[in-house]
Motif scaffolding. Structure first.
Motif, PDB file in Angstrom:
ATOM      1  N   ASP A  53       5.397  -5.220  -7.979  1.00 25.57           N
ATOM      2  CA  ASP A  53       5.214  -6.250  -9.005  1.00 25.57           C
ATOM      3  C   ASP A  53       4.816  -7.586  -8.401  1.00 25.57           C
ATOM      4  O   ASP A  53       3.906  -8.259  -8.879  1.00 25.57           O
ATOM      5  CB  ASP A  53       6.489  -6.424  -9.839  1.00 25.57           C
ATOM      6  N   TYR A  54       5.508  -7.973  -7.342  1.00 24.12           N
ATOM      7  CA  TYR A  54       5.195  -9.240  -6.681  1.00 24.12           C
ATOM      8  C   TYR A  54       3.762  -9.238  -6.159  1.00 24.12           C
ATOM      9  O   TYR A  54       3.001 -10.183  -6.383  1.00 24.12           O
ATOM     10  CB  TYR A  54       6.180  -9.493  -5.535  1.00 24.12           C
ATOM     11  N   SER A  55       3.385  -8.179  -5.477  1.00 24.22           N
ATOM     12  CA  SER A  55       2.045  -8.089  -4.900  1.00 24.22           C
ATOM     13  C   SER A  55       0.973  -8.153  -5.982  1.00 24.22           C
ATOM     14  O   SER A  55      -0.026  -8.863  -5.834  1.00 24.22           O
ATOM     15  CB  SER A  55       1.892  -6.792  -4.100  1.00 24.22           C
ATOM     16  N   GLN A  56       1.184  -7.423  -7.056  1.00 22.50           N
ATOM     17  CA  GLN A  56       0.198  -7.405  -8.136  1.00 22.50           C
ATOM     18  C   GLN A  56       0.141  -8.745  -8.864  1.00 22.50           C
ATOM     19  O   GLN A  56      -0.924  -9.192  -9.279  1.00 22.50           O
ATOM     20  CB  GLN A  56       0.502  -6.270  -9.112  1.00 22.50           C
ATOM     21  N   SER A  57       1.274  -9.405  -9.000  1.00 24.23           N
ATOM     22  CA  SER A  57       1.305 -10.718  -9.655  1.00 24.23           C
ATOM     23  C   SER A  57       0.565 -11.768  -8.843  1.00 24.23           C
ATOM     24  O   SER A  57      -0.220 -12.540  -9.384  1.00 24.23           O
ATOM     25  CB  SER A  57       2.749 -11.177  -9.878  1.00 24.23           C
ATOM     26  N   VAL A  58       0.815 -11.784  -7.546  1.00 22.00           N
ATOM     27  CA  VAL A  58       0.123 -12.755  -6.687  1.00 22.00           C
ATOM     28  C   VAL A  58      -1.369 -12.481  -6.674  1.00 22.00           C
ATOM     29  O   VAL A  58      -2.182 -13.403  -6.741  1.00 22.00           O
ATOM     30  CB  VAL A  58       0.713 -12.753  -5.256  1.00 22.00           C
ATOM     31  N   LYS A  59      -1.746 -11.220  -6.627  1.00 23.89           N
ATOM     32  CA  LYS A  59      -3.170 -10.862  -6.654  1.00 23.89           C
ATOM     33  C   LYS A  59      -3.817 -11.334  -7.956  1.00 23.89           C
ATOM     34  O   LYS A  59      -4.920 -11.881  -7.960  1.00 23.89           O
ATOM     35  CB  LYS A  59      -3.341  -9.361  -6.488  1.00 23.89           C
ATOM     36  N   ALA A  60      -3.120 -11.145  -9.069  1.00 24.09           N
ATOM     37  CA  ALA A  60      -3.660 -11.569 -10.360  1.00 24.09           C
ATOM     38  C   ALA A  60      -3.799 -13.087 -10.445  1.00 24.09           C
ATOM     39  O   ALA A  60      -4.756 -13.607 -11.015  1.00 24.09           O
ATOM     40  CB  ALA A  60      -2.773 -11.053 -11.493  1.00 24.09           C
ATOM     41  N   LEU A  61      -2.854 -13.802  -9.867  1.00 16.81           N
ATOM     42  CA  LEU A  61      -2.875 -15.267  -9.930  1.00 16.81           C
ATOM     43  C   LEU A  61      -3.850 -15.902  -8.948  1.00 16.81           C
ATOM     44  O   LEU A  61      -4.471 -16.919  -9.254  1.00 16.81           O
ATOM     45  CB  LEU A  61      -1.471 -15.821  -9.674  1.00 16.81           C
ATOM     46  N   THR A  62      -3.980 -15.308  -7.775  1.00 15.84           N
ATOM     47  CA  THR A  62      -4.790 -15.933  -6.727  1.00 15.84           C
ATOM     48  C   THR A  62      -6.113 -15.233  -6.467  1.00 15.84           C
ATOM     49  O   THR A  62      -6.993 -15.801  -5.842  1.00 15.84           O
ATOM     50  CB  THR A  62      -4.015 -15.972  -5.387  1.00 15.84           C
ATOM     51  N   GLU A  73      -3.876  -0.987  -6.580  1.00 18.77           N
ATOM     52  CA  GLU A  73      -3.828  -1.187  -8.029  1.00 18.77           C
ATOM     53  C   GLU A  73      -3.083  -0.003  -8.629  1.00 18.77           C
ATOM     54  O   GLU A  73      -3.594   1.108  -8.654  1.00 18.77           O
ATOM     55  CB  GLU A  73      -5.241  -1.263  -8.604  1.00 18.77           C
ATOM     56  N   ASP A  76      -1.787   2.123 -15.030  1.00 16.16           N
ATOM     57  CA  ASP A  76      -0.851   2.056 -16.147  1.00 16.16           C
ATOM     58  C   ASP A  76      -0.131   3.394 -16.290  1.00 16.16           C
ATOM     59  O   ASP A  76      -0.715   4.454 -16.068  1.00 16.16           O
ATOM     60  CB  ASP A  76      -1.582   1.744 -17.456  1.00 16.16           C
TER      61      ASP A  76
END
Length: 120
Positions: A53-62, A73, A76
């Motif tokens: 979750d952390y990795s995917q969130s940072v990727k989405a934000l940055t 990735e 779903d």
């Protein structure tokens, strides 16, 4: 008085259980948890999900991969059990890497199974 009796043994127990190390979780501990008691399995799966979750969130934000130059990735519908199984099987097949930190190994395992579209 009861607090003093409890606090000294608790302090000694905490000090005795501390160890020098670069990370809280390595691959050996993570694999042990993923193969262990149902409560250990649940905790280890939660650890894997947190990193994912952390990795995917940072990727989405940055727009950048978080760590270790590994991009993944997760599709779903993938469950915590599936993520845990992916990491467990990867750790079983790659014992030479188990001394590395948990986050780097989780990221490597997920990138091997769920690579980013650009790397497929």
């Amino acid at each position: 008085m009861a607090i003093k009796k409890f606090s000294l043994p608790a302090l000694l127990l905490c000090c005795a259980s501390m160890h020098a190390g670069a990370s809280f979780m390595d691959g050996n501990k993570l694999l042990s948890g993923l193969e262990g008691h149902p409560l250990d399995i649940a905790a280890s799966r939660a650890y894997v999900m947190g990193i994912a979750d952390y990795s995917q969130s940072v990727k989405a934000l940055t727009g950048r991969n978080v760590a270790f130059d590994a991009c993944f990735e997760v599709p779903d519908g993938v469950t915590a059990g599936q993520l845990g199984d992916v990491v467990k099987i990867w750790l079983q097949k790659n014992p030479q890497h188990r001394h590395f930190s948990g986050p780097s190994l989780v990221t490597a395992a997920l990138a091997a199974v769920y690579p980013c579209a650009a790397k497929r």
